[in-house]
Design an enzyme around this catalytic site. Structure first.
Site, PDB file in Angstrom:
ATOM      1  N   PRO A  50       1.007  -0.994   0.057  1.00  0.00           N
ATOM      2  CA  PRO A  50       0.049  -0.249   0.018  1.00  0.00           C
ATOM      3  C   PRO A  50       1.021   1.383   0.203  1.00  0.00           C
ATOM      4  O   PRO A  50       2.273   1.255   0.776  1.00  0.00           O
ATOM      5  CB  PRO A  50      -0.942   0.276   1.250  1.00  0.00           C
ATOM      6  CG  PRO A  50      -0.302  -1.289   2.174  1.00  0.00           C
ATOM      7  CD  PRO A  50       0.560  -2.337   0.846  1.00  0.00           C
ATOM      8  N   GLY A  68       4.111   4.157   4.625  1.00  0.00           N
ATOM      9  CA  GLY A  68       5.383   3.551   5.235  1.00  0.00           C
ATOM     10  C   GLY A  68       6.796   2.702   4.677  1.00  0.00           C
ATOM     11  O   GLY A  68       7.078   2.202   6.032  1.00  0.00           O
ATOM     12  N   LEU A  69       5.979   1.695   3.929  1.00  0.00           N
ATOM     13  CA  LEU A  69       7.024   0.664   3.504  1.00  0.00           C
ATOM     14  C   LEU A  69       7.830   1.005   2.356  1.00  0.00           C
ATOM     15  O   LEU A  69       7.826  -0.382   1.366  1.00  0.00           O
ATOM     16  CB  LEU A  69       5.666  -0.306   3.476  1.00  0.00           C
ATOM     17  CG  LEU A  69       4.853  -0.552   4.372  1.00  0.00           C
ATOM     18  CD1 LEU A  69       3.421  -1.327   4.409  1.00  0.00           C
ATOM     19  CD2 LEU A  69       5.456  -1.343   5.592  1.00  0.00           C
ATOM     20  N   GLY A  70       7.993   1.849   1.904  1.00  0.00           N
ATOM     21  CA  GLY A  70       8.980   1.850   0.691  1.00  0.00           C
ATOM     22  C   GLY A  70       8.365   2.078  -0.734  1.00  0.00           C
ATOM     23  O   GLY A  70       9.224   1.501  -1.732  1.00  0.00           O
ATOM     24  N   SER A  71       6.874   1.995  -0.643  1.00  0.00           N
ATOM     25  CA  SER A  71       6.465   1.858  -2.025  1.00  0.00           C
ATOM     26  C   SER A  71       7.553   3.359  -3.056  1.00  0.00           C
ATOM     27  O   SER A  71       7.530   2.573  -4.018  1.00  0.00           O
ATOM     28  CB  SER A  71       5.161   2.819  -1.828  1.00  0.00           C
ATOM     29  OG  SER A  71       5.215   3.936  -1.876  1.00  0.00           O
ATOM     30  N   SER A  72       7.376   4.078  -2.666  1.00  0.00           N
ATOM     31  CA  SER A  72       8.475   5.076  -3.705  1.00  0.00           C
ATOM     32  C   SER A  72      10.089   4.909  -4.469  1.00  0.00           C
ATOM     33  O   SER A  72      10.118   4.305  -5.607  1.00  0.00           O
ATOM     34  CB  SER A  72       7.930   6.223  -3.113  1.00  0.00           C
ATOM     35  OG  SER A  72       9.343   6.537  -2.250  1.00  0.00           O
ATOM     36  N   ALA A  73      10.554   3.929  -2.937  1.00  0.00           N
ATOM     37  CA  ALA A  73      11.652   3.491  -3.755  1.00  0.00           C
ATOM     38  C   ALA A  73      11.826   1.978  -4.739  1.00  0.00           C
ATOM     39  O   ALA A  73      12.674   2.239  -5.862  1.00  0.00           O
ATOM     40  CB  ALA A  73      12.787   3.477  -2.474  1.00  0.00           C
ATOM     41  N   ASP A 107      15.610   3.426   2.061  1.00  0.00           N
ATOM     42  CA  ASP A 107      14.943   3.123   1.162  1.00  0.00           C
ATOM     43  C   ASP A 107      14.979   2.671   0.315  1.00  0.00           C
ATOM     44  O   ASP A 107      15.130   1.509  -0.485  1.00  0.00           O
ATOM     45  CB  ASP A 107      12.662   4.003   0.787  1.00  0.00           C
ATOM     46  CG  ASP A 107      12.284   4.734   2.737  1.00  0.00           C
ATOM     47  OD1 ASP A 107      13.176   4.640   3.426  1.00  0.00           O
ATOM     48  OD2 ASP A 107      11.425   4.917   2.166  1.00  0.00           O
TER      49      ASP A 107
HETATM   50  C1  MEV Z   1      11.910   6.805   5.881  1.00  0.00           C
HETATM   51  O1  MEV Z   1      11.175   5.451   5.308  1.00  0.00           O
HETATM   52  C2  MEV Z   1      13.108   6.745   6.460  1.00  0.00           C
HETATM   53  C3  MEV Z   1      13.417   7.904   7.180  1.00  0.00           C
HETATM   54  O2  MEV Z   1      13.762   7.848   8.162  1.00  0.00           O
HETATM   55  C4  MEV Z   1      13.380   9.446   6.092  1.00  0.00           C
HETATM   56  C5  MEV Z   1      14.905   8.516   5.383  1.00  0.00           C
HETATM   57  O3  MEV Z   1      15.252   8.360   6.632  1.00  0.00           O
HETATM   58  O4  MEV Z   1      14.730   8.810   4.173  1.00  0.00           O
HETATM   59  C6  MEV Z   1      11.790   8.841   8.240  1.00  0.00           C
END
Ligand code: MEV
Length: 436
Positions: A224, A228-233, A275
């Site tokens: 999703p 916070g699970l890295g979808s964009s990278a 990420d």
């Molecule tokens: C984002 O996935 C993790 C953060 O620490 C940002 C980053 O490290 O680039 C919040």
């Protein structure tokens, strides 16, 4: 709500025209009323409930919103969505804005495919290796988010096959179609200025020296988005790998990672690089942005029993990172102390992880969550999720990623099923980290 309604309702349950209308007889049988007075009471009660519901809608989301979600429920019922998937299909229908039979069926198909035993959110046709051309890993940060931006250690684990990209060259113009786990599909404008995944595609085309050529790109996100699970990278790595495969560019992992990092900068401003590193290499990694080498892979004897749950509330990394930076600039000493503590936790966590010491890992996750709360990136909803996980048997639970919404991760030795069940029961989506 507690209400009272006094209204004259004059009805009959016997005789007259009732016998000429079989539906009336059936209606009376269903209602189970014994007398006209009871029928009148029931009708008044229904009227009262409707009035209260209308007041609630007017004071809350508005009549139209309520109407559309009611409509979504009818549509879901009409295509036979089973009770266990009902609420999620309705939610996805509402989110898509397309309240149609075919859409409900499509969402249900996808859910059923995703939730086959052993394979939530990752269909079987996903390449087994995240480094296969056109696919990439997502990530779950176990320790050190935010501190990572300030050159402290961060530790993350991969989510297999988080994004898959395929493309072909076309004559007319570049187009991008993005599908997401909820079953939604959108067409995105691939222009740098457009930002988002479209901007990222335009940027990749430019950086690969392909300006002037056109491509039809399909991107399937299996984790999703904005959770916070890295979808964009994972999206950028999957797209870069798809170009590499199609055009035989000979990019190695390092080149893919470097380009994905630049894409991350476009998306998030000042990312640490964790990420894109996870999206490219797909290993448990201890990372520190200015260290040399920045990446230290961790050998695990077994994957820890983790449960990852997405809240459904978007967490925007750029906003959270900027907000932390603003507070950091006002409270440098306090924030530096928190970052140092998180650094120590990530290092200790790496040792505990390699040793499979779940009690220590869980404890460190709990402390790390407290520190993230101190940085003000937690939310009442994330606190609730962490609390549900801990109360159902997790030895450690914390928000993961940038926060402000997004997901939690919980360590659940021997309690995975009950923690998943409790979080699912509270309306949260479980995300699988591995293909099986
Ligand atoms: C984002 O996935 C993790 C953060 O620490 C940002 C980053 O490290 O680039 C919040």
């Amino acid at each position: 709500l507690d209400g009272e309604l006094v209204v004259p309702v004059k009805v009959g349950t016997v005789g007259g025209a009732l016998h000429s209308n079989p539906a009336a007889t059936v209606g009376l049988a269903i209602a189970g009323v014994q007398s006209a007075a009871e029928l009148a009471e029931m009708m008044a009660a229904v009227g009262l409930a409707q009035n209260l519901a209308a007041l609630r809608a007017l004071l809350g989301g508005g009549i139209q919103k309520g109407h559309m979600s009611l409509h979504a429920r009818s549509v879901a019922a009409s295509v036979g969505v089973p009770p266990e998937s009902f609420d999620r299909v309705v939610a996805a229908l509402n989110e898509s804005g397309v309240i149609k039979d075919w859409k409900a069926r499509e969402i249900l198909d996808r859910l059923e495919r995703d939730e086959r035993p052993g394979g939530v959110a990752v269909p079987a046709n996903c390449p087994k290796s995240g480094s296969a051309p056109g696919s990439a890993w997502g990530k779950v940060i176990l320790f050190g988010e935010h501190a990572a931006v300030y050159d402290r250690h961060v530790l993350a684990l991969p989510i297999e096959c988080a994004a898959v990209a395929s493309l072909r060259e076309v004559d007319d113009e570049t187009r991008l179609t993005v599908s997401e786990p909820a079953g939604t599909e959108r067409h995105v404008v691939p222009r740098t200025a457009a930002g988002g995944v479209g901007g990222m595609l335009a940027y990749i085309i430019e950086r690969l020296g392909l300006a002037g050529r056109h491509f039809d790109v399909r991107l399937e996100l299996r984790v999703p988005v904005a959770m916070g699970l890295g979808s964009s990278a994972s999206a950028s790595v999957a797209i870069v790998r798809a170009f590499d495969q199609l055009l035989e560019l000979g990019l190695d992992d390092e080149a893919v990672n470097a380009l994905a990092y630049d894409c991350e900068k476009l998306a998030h401003g000042d990312p640490s690089g964790i990420d894109n590193t996870l999206a490219t290499y797909g290993k448990p990694i201890l990372f520190r942005r200015n260290a040399s080498p920045a990446i230290k892979p961790i050998e695990l004897s077994a994957m820890p029993p983790l449960v990852v749950a997405a809240s459904g509330t978007r967490g925007i990394t750029r906003d959270q990172v900027n907000a932390v930076r603003e507070r950091f600039s006002r409270m440098r000493a306090s924030y530096d102390a928190v970052f140092d503590q998180m650094d120590g936790i990530a290092l200790a966590g790496a040792g505990a992880l390699a040793a499979g010491d779940y009690a220590t890992i869980g404890g460190l996750m709990n402390v790390c969550h407290g520190l993230l709360n101190a940085l003000q990136v937690s939310t009442p909803e994330l606190e609730r999720m962490v609390d549900i996980a801990r109360r159902s048997g997790a030895v450690g639970a914390k928000l993961t990623g940038a926060g402000g919404g997004g997901s939690i991760v919980a360590l659940c030795p021997g309690t995975v099923a009950q923690v998943e069940e409790a979080l699912r029961g509270a309306g949260y989506r479980i995300v699988r980290m591995q293909l099986e």
